[in-house]
Write a protein that holds these residues in place. Sequence first.
Motif, PDB file in Angstrom:
ATOM      1  N   LYS A 167       1.005  -1.079   0.154  1.00 26.61           N
ATOM      2  CA  LYS A 167       0.344   0.312   0.027  1.00 26.61           C
ATOM      3  C   LYS A 167       1.023   1.518  -0.238  1.00 26.61           C
ATOM      4  CE  LYS A 167      -5.189   0.378   1.952  1.00 26.61           C
ATOM      5  NZ  LYS A 167      -5.597   0.305   3.281  1.00 26.61           N
ATOM      6  N   GLY A 183      -0.880  -0.742  -5.505  1.00 21.56           N
ATOM      7  CA  GLY A 183      -0.729  -0.889  -4.070  1.00 21.56           C
ATOM      8  C   GLY A 183      -0.658   2.008  -4.373  1.00 21.56           C
ATOM      9  N   TYR A 217      -4.659   3.984  -2.980  1.00 20.43           N
ATOM     10  CA  TYR A 217      -5.449   3.995  -2.874  1.00 20.43           C
ATOM     11  C   TYR A 217      -5.948   5.095  -2.745  1.00 20.43           C
ATOM     12  CZ  TYR A 217      -5.152   4.891   2.025  1.00 20.43           C
ATOM     13  OH  TYR A 217      -4.001   5.088   3.414  1.00 20.43           O
TER      14      TYR A 217
END
Length: 351
Positions: A118, A165, A167
């Motif tokens: 992430k 990754g 978001y």
Amino acid sequence: MSTKNWQNVLISPTDTIKHALKVIDQEALRVALVVEKEKLLGVVTDGDIRRGILAGFGLEEPASQVMNKTPLTADSNLNTQELQQLMYDRDILSLPLVDKNGKLVGLKTLNETLKVQKRENPVFIMAGGFGTRLRPLTDNCPKPMLKVGGKPMLETLINNFKNYGFYRFYISTHYLPEIIENYFGDGSSFGIEITYVHEEKPLGTGGALSLLPKSLPKEPLIMINGDILTNVDFGKVLEFHIEQSCDATMCVRDYEIKIPFGVIEGEGHEITDIVEKPTYRYFVNAGIYVISNNIIESLPNNEHLDMPTLFEQKQSLGCRTLKFPIHEYWLDVGRHDDFNKAQTDIHELGI
């Protein structure tokens, strides 16, 4: 990006098989890399050791006796999807990464390619244009919401960012914003977060940056036009920006112009040279940028500014502005011919 602790599995050709086995067990990467002067000599796996023992080698003998001397390696410039496919095709669990000089620079495992790290970096997508050149398709639909391969281009772009990754998304809207907002909402149904930034009047790509909220994460921001179809490894672009300590990075494409005639060079009436059907090569703006937070915070609020001008201004002030050449697939869907090409190309991109 390679496995973080890959250097922990490096051994020398004189290290024992026992030591190689210890490295394999401790690091859980299922492999030891035999290296000398930064060059990969071979790879040792648990299976190699087992076969070596069966062949009569003792644990105190050099690991070079049991290593695979011709392991498959990969170019460090390959993206995660390409590395994953290579490992699937060859039925292997890891790939040593080498640079153009054959120097070992990393290791990628299949398990790692299946996990997405992430990233807190914000992504700013410009989706407010009128799409005039694509009329009548855009008469009642913003250009990024036109469907390519059965779904909006904007959704495909977001999915590609998700693969790396990302978001946290900020979407700039102006023309028919409700169509975009009704489709994506707050992003939760797509597994992302979306904040909408509405331009009351078009401010240009640089000017729109000034509308971003004060709560914007301080990490470098990736900015992209919403009508671009690409499988660029956005993680690599971001890593370049950070490693080079850039203030602003512009992705560029190699563009060729072929002149179908002999070009005459000279001064006055004199001919000094005749170049037959030359090809000229230029780097052109690909509409993808990485911008550090200090640049965003310096922008005047609500003033029109395009990105090339922003780069020129910051460069004149001594900021570090670099170009990052992209070789992956890239298409600016600006005209009907581009839109038709996108419908064909999308099925081969794997995004």
